[in-house]
Design a protein around this motif. Structure first.
Motif, PDB file in Angstrom:
ATOM      1  N   GLY A 185       1.389  -0.644   0.286  1.00 44.99           N
ATOM      2  CA  GLY A 185       0.219  -0.231   0.281  1.00 44.99           C
ATOM      3  C   GLY A 185       0.705   1.535  -0.075  1.00 44.99           C
ATOM      4  N   VAL A 186       0.380   2.103  -1.142  1.00 51.42           N
ATOM      5  CA  VAL A 186       1.160   3.662  -0.348  1.00 51.42           C
ATOM      6  C   VAL A 186       0.125   4.495  -0.555  1.00 51.42           C
ATOM      7  CG1 VAL A 186       1.291   3.484  -3.238  1.00 51.42           C
ATOM      8  CG2 VAL A 186       2.669   4.868  -1.605  1.00 51.42           C
ATOM      9  N   ASP A 187       0.169   5.158  -0.009  1.00 52.12           N
ATOM     10  CA  ASP A 187      -0.824   7.144  -0.143  1.00 52.12           C
ATOM     11  C   ASP A 187      -0.031   7.664   0.473  1.00 52.12           C
ATOM     12  OD1 ASP A 187      -1.092   6.658   2.947  1.00 52.12           O
ATOM     13  OD2 ASP A 187      -2.691   5.584   2.741  1.00 52.12           O
ATOM     14  N   GLU A 188      -0.474   8.987   1.479  1.00 54.56           N
ATOM     15  CA  GLU A 188       0.074  10.544   1.322  1.00 54.56           C
ATOM     16  C   GLU A 188       0.699  10.306   3.085  1.00 54.56           C
ATOM     17  OE1 GLU A 188      -3.847  10.264   3.210  1.00 54.56           O
ATOM     18  OE2 GLU A 188      -2.522   9.993   0.572  1.00 54.56           O
ATOM     19  N   ARG A 189       0.190   8.867   2.882  1.00 55.71           N
ATOM     20  CA  ARG A 189       1.202   8.996   4.573  1.00 55.71           C
ATOM     21  C   ARG A 189       2.279   7.635   5.097  1.00 55.71           C
ATOM     22  NH1 ARG A 189      -3.271   5.941   7.418  1.00 55.71           N
ATOM     23  NH2 ARG A 189      -3.582   4.904   5.289  1.00 55.71           N
ATOM     24  N   GLY A 190       2.210   7.728   3.695  1.00 51.61           N
ATOM     25  CA  GLY A 190       3.918   7.139   3.143  1.00 51.61           C
ATOM     26  C   GLY A 190       3.907   5.681   2.547  1.00 51.61           C
ATOM     27  N   PHE A 191       4.429   4.344   2.487  1.00 46.48           N
ATOM     28  CA  PHE A 191       4.430   2.886   2.280  1.00 46.48           C
ATOM     29  C   PHE A 191       4.700   1.949   3.384  1.00 46.48           C
ATOM     30  CE2 PHE A 191       6.895   6.528  -0.211  1.00 46.48           C
ATOM     31  CZ  PHE A 191       6.468   5.830  -1.407  1.00 46.48           C
ATOM     32  N   VAL A 192       3.426   0.914   2.552  1.00 47.97           N
ATOM     33  CA  VAL A 192       3.233  -0.296   3.899  1.00 47.97           C
ATOM     34  C   VAL A 192       3.722  -1.179   2.847  1.00 47.97           C
ATOM     35  CG1 VAL A 192       1.345  -1.524   5.318  1.00 47.97           C
ATOM     36  CG2 VAL A 192       1.551   1.455   4.402  1.00 47.97           C
TER      37      VAL A 192
ATOM     38  N   ALA B 233      13.965   3.435   8.426  1.00 48.62           N
ATOM     39  CA  ALA B 233      13.890   2.594   7.253  1.00 48.62           C
ATOM     40  C   ALA B 233      14.496   3.238   5.768  1.00 48.62           C
ATOM     41  CB  ALA B 233      12.680   0.767   7.395  1.00 48.62           C
ATOM     42  N   ALA B 234      14.914   1.946   5.220  1.00 48.98           N
ATOM     43  CA  ALA B 234      15.143   2.919   4.029  1.00 48.98           C
ATOM     44  C   ALA B 234      14.436   1.574   2.578  1.00 48.98           C
ATOM     45  CB  ALA B 234      15.867   3.210   3.609  1.00 48.98           C
ATOM     46  N   LEU B 235      13.898   1.992   2.047  1.00 48.32           N
ATOM     47  CA  LEU B 235      13.144   0.785   0.909  1.00 48.32           C
ATOM     48  C   LEU B 235      14.213   1.788  -0.724  1.00 48.32           C
ATOM     49  CD1 LEU B 235       9.206   1.721   1.512  1.00 48.32           C
ATOM     50  CD2 LEU B 235      11.189  -0.293   2.407  1.00 48.32           C
ATOM     51  N   CYS B 236      14.136   0.496  -1.411  1.00 47.94           N
ATOM     52  CA  CYS B 236      14.904   0.867  -3.019  1.00 47.94           C
ATOM     53  C   CYS B 236      14.264   0.304  -3.575  1.00 47.94           C
ATOM     54  CB  CYS B 236      15.907   0.395  -3.018  1.00 47.94           C
ATOM     55  SG  CYS B 236      17.104   1.160  -4.233  1.00 47.94           S
TER      56      CYS B 236
ATOM     57  N   GLY C  38      12.791   7.071   5.603  1.00 51.21           N
ATOM     58  CA  GLY C  38      11.851   7.972   7.154  1.00 51.21           C
ATOM     59  C   GLY C  38      12.016   7.189   8.054  1.00 51.21           C
ATOM     60  N   ALA C  39      11.302   7.287   8.735  1.00 55.72           N
ATOM     61  CA  ALA C  39      10.407   6.921  10.332  1.00 55.72           C
ATOM     62  C   ALA C  39       9.740   5.942  10.181  1.00 55.72           C
ATOM     63  CB  ALA C  39      10.291   7.977  11.593  1.00 55.72           C
ATOM     64  N   VAL C  40       9.638   5.615  10.843  1.00 58.19           N
ATOM     65  CA  VAL C  40       8.197   3.632  10.669  1.00 58.19           C
ATOM     66  C   VAL C  40       7.673   4.163  12.094  1.00 58.19           C
ATOM     67  CG1 VAL C  40       8.063   1.538  10.432  1.00 58.19           C
ATOM     68  CG2 VAL C  40      10.201   2.368   9.683  1.00 58.19           C
ATOM     69  N   GLU C  41       6.032   3.491  11.574  1.00 56.20           N
ATOM     70  CA  GLU C  41       5.528   3.024  12.261  1.00 56.20           C
ATOM     71  C   GLU C  41       4.419   1.862  12.142  1.00 56.20           C
ATOM     72  OE1 GLU C  41       2.429   6.576  12.321  1.00 56.20           O
ATOM     73  OE2 GLU C  41       1.623   6.110  10.555  1.00 56.20           O
TER      74      GLU C  41
ATOM     75  N   PRO D 260      -1.340 -12.354  16.446  1.00 57.71           N
ATOM     76  CA  PRO D 260      -1.000 -10.900  17.118  1.00 57.71           C
ATOM     77  C   PRO D 260       0.074 -10.868  17.361  1.00 57.71           C
ATOM     78  CG  PRO D 260      -0.946 -12.796  18.755  1.00 57.71           C
ATOM     79  CD  PRO D 260      -1.841 -13.391  16.733  1.00 57.71           C
ATOM     80  N   HIS D 261       1.341 -11.557  16.290  1.00 58.66           N
ATOM     81  CA  HIS D 261       2.809 -11.157  16.253  1.00 58.66           C
ATOM     82  C   HIS D 261       2.225 -10.533  14.171  1.00 58.66           C
ATOM     83  CE1 HIS D 261       2.119 -15.958  14.862  1.00 58.66           C
ATOM     84  NE2 HIS D 261       2.609 -15.767  13.786  1.00 58.66           N
ATOM     85  N   TRP D 262       1.435 -10.351  14.159  1.00 52.66           N
ATOM     86  CA  TRP D 262       1.565 -10.315  12.330  1.00 52.66           C
ATOM     87  C   TRP D 262       1.151  -8.857  12.047  1.00 52.66           C
ATOM     88  CZ3 TRP D 262      -0.980  -9.267   7.772  1.00 52.66           C
ATOM     89  CH2 TRP D 262      -0.513  -9.551   7.288  1.00 52.66           C
ATOM     90  N   SER D 263       1.846  -7.926  11.481  1.00 52.68           N
ATOM     91  CA  SER D 263       0.970  -6.669  11.060  1.00 52.68           C
ATOM     92  C   SER D 263       2.013  -6.188   9.821  1.00 52.68           C
ATOM     93  CB  SER D 263       1.325  -5.976  13.042  1.00 52.68           C
ATOM     94  OG  SER D 263       0.388  -4.363  12.345  1.00 52.68           O
ATOM     95  N   GLY D 264       1.454  -4.574   9.876  1.00 52.42           N
ATOM     96  CA  GLY D 264       2.602  -4.083   8.537  1.00 52.42           C
ATOM     97  C   GLY D 264       2.997  -2.513   9.397  1.00 52.42           C
ATOM     98  N   PHE D 265       4.042  -1.818   8.658  1.00 50.46           N
ATOM     99  CA  PHE D 265       4.802  -1.495   9.307  1.00 50.46           C
ATOM    100  C   PHE D 265       4.627   0.248   7.941  1.00 50.46           C
ATOM    101  CE2 PHE D 265       7.612  -4.505  11.570  1.00 50.46           C
ATOM    102  CZ  PHE D 265       7.263  -4.360  12.515  1.00 50.46           C
ATOM    103  N   ARG D 266       4.403   0.771   8.332  1.00 51.52           N
ATOM    104  CA  ARG D 266       4.506   2.268   7.184  1.00 51.52           C
ATOM    105  C   ARG D 266       5.662   2.655   7.482  1.00 51.52           C
ATOM    106  NH1 ARG D 266       0.762   3.737   8.772  1.00 51.52           N
ATOM    107  NH2 ARG D 266      -1.169   3.348   7.145  1.00 51.52           N
ATOM    108  N   ILE D 267       6.809   3.512   6.345  1.00 50.00           N
ATOM    109  CA  ILE D 267       7.717   4.368   6.168  1.00 50.00           C
ATOM    110  C   ILE D 267       7.341   5.421   5.717  1.00 50.00           C
ATOM    111  CG2 ILE D 267       9.615   4.581   5.122  1.00 50.00           C
ATOM    112  CD1 ILE D 267       8.460   1.317   4.611  1.00 50.00           C
TER     113      ILE D 267
END
Length: 192
Positions: free
Chosen positions: A47-54, A73-76, A90-93, A150-157
């Motif tokens: 996923g990607v939107d104005e909040r970041g990359f997921v 993190a960094a992405l390429c 950027g920062a990650v949440e 409970p141990h599976w989710s996502g991160f947004r950069i």
């Protein structure tokens, strides 16, 4: 190139989707170990939107534990057929439970069972151990719903830097860097 990074990313991703034979959404994710050493691997953008990359993962995996301990993190992205790349830093949440639940529910049933069965990044005695765990969770959940572990989710950069690189003749490449500023983006063209 466009003057807004998410619109430009969407244009480049659309072109990559047409030209890349496999996984145009593949990206190299770089994290950092507790000792400060870089660690990189390929993951899929979901996923990607104005909040970041997921992207999504097991929080107990190597990348998950690294991101929870050091949320940067960094992405390429690299599309060889287009001779283009995009770098994101950027920062990650952690994504919201609602976002993670929605994406998890969209996955094929086998992938949802796999999220329970795989002890990602930990030693595997043999393939049989993974297949046994898959069989056990298949029986446990039967034909019913498979809840998100409970141990599976996502991160947004959340980007504080996005660089678009395009190959040009004689190695005189185009580089455009976007950094967030109040009410928009600062744009800088850099030497190749």
């Amino acid at each position: 190139m466009a003057d807004e990074p998410y619109a430009l990313f969407a244009d480049w991703m659309a072109e990559a989707t047409k030209s890349e034979p496999n996984d145009p959404n593949a990206m190299c994710l770089a994290t950092c170990t507790p000792e400060g050493r870089p660690s990189a691997r390929m993951v899929l953008l979901k996923g990607v939107d104005e909040r970041g990359f997921v992207f999504y993962t097991n929080f107990e995996s190597r990348k998950g534990t690294q991101l929870l301990a050091n949320p940067f993190a960094a992405l390429c992205f690299h599309w060889k057929s287009l001779r283009r790349s995009i770098r994101v830093e950027g920062a990650v949440e952690v994504v919201s439970d609602a976002e993670a639940d929605e994406y998890y529910a969209s996955r094929p049933r086998g992938s949802r069972i796999g999220a329970w069965a795989s002890q990602q990044s930990r030693p595997l005695e043999g393939r049989w151990a993974l297949e046994k765990a898959v069989a056990e969770y298949t029986v446990k959940f039967g034909l019913g719903e498979i809840p998100r572990p409970p141990h599976w989710s996502g991160f947004r950069i959340i980007p504080d830097r996005i660089e678009f690189w395009r190959d040009m003749p004689f190695r005189l490449h185009e580089r455009r860097v976007f950094t967030p500023v109040e009410n928009g983006w600062a744009i800088e063209t850099q030497y190749p």
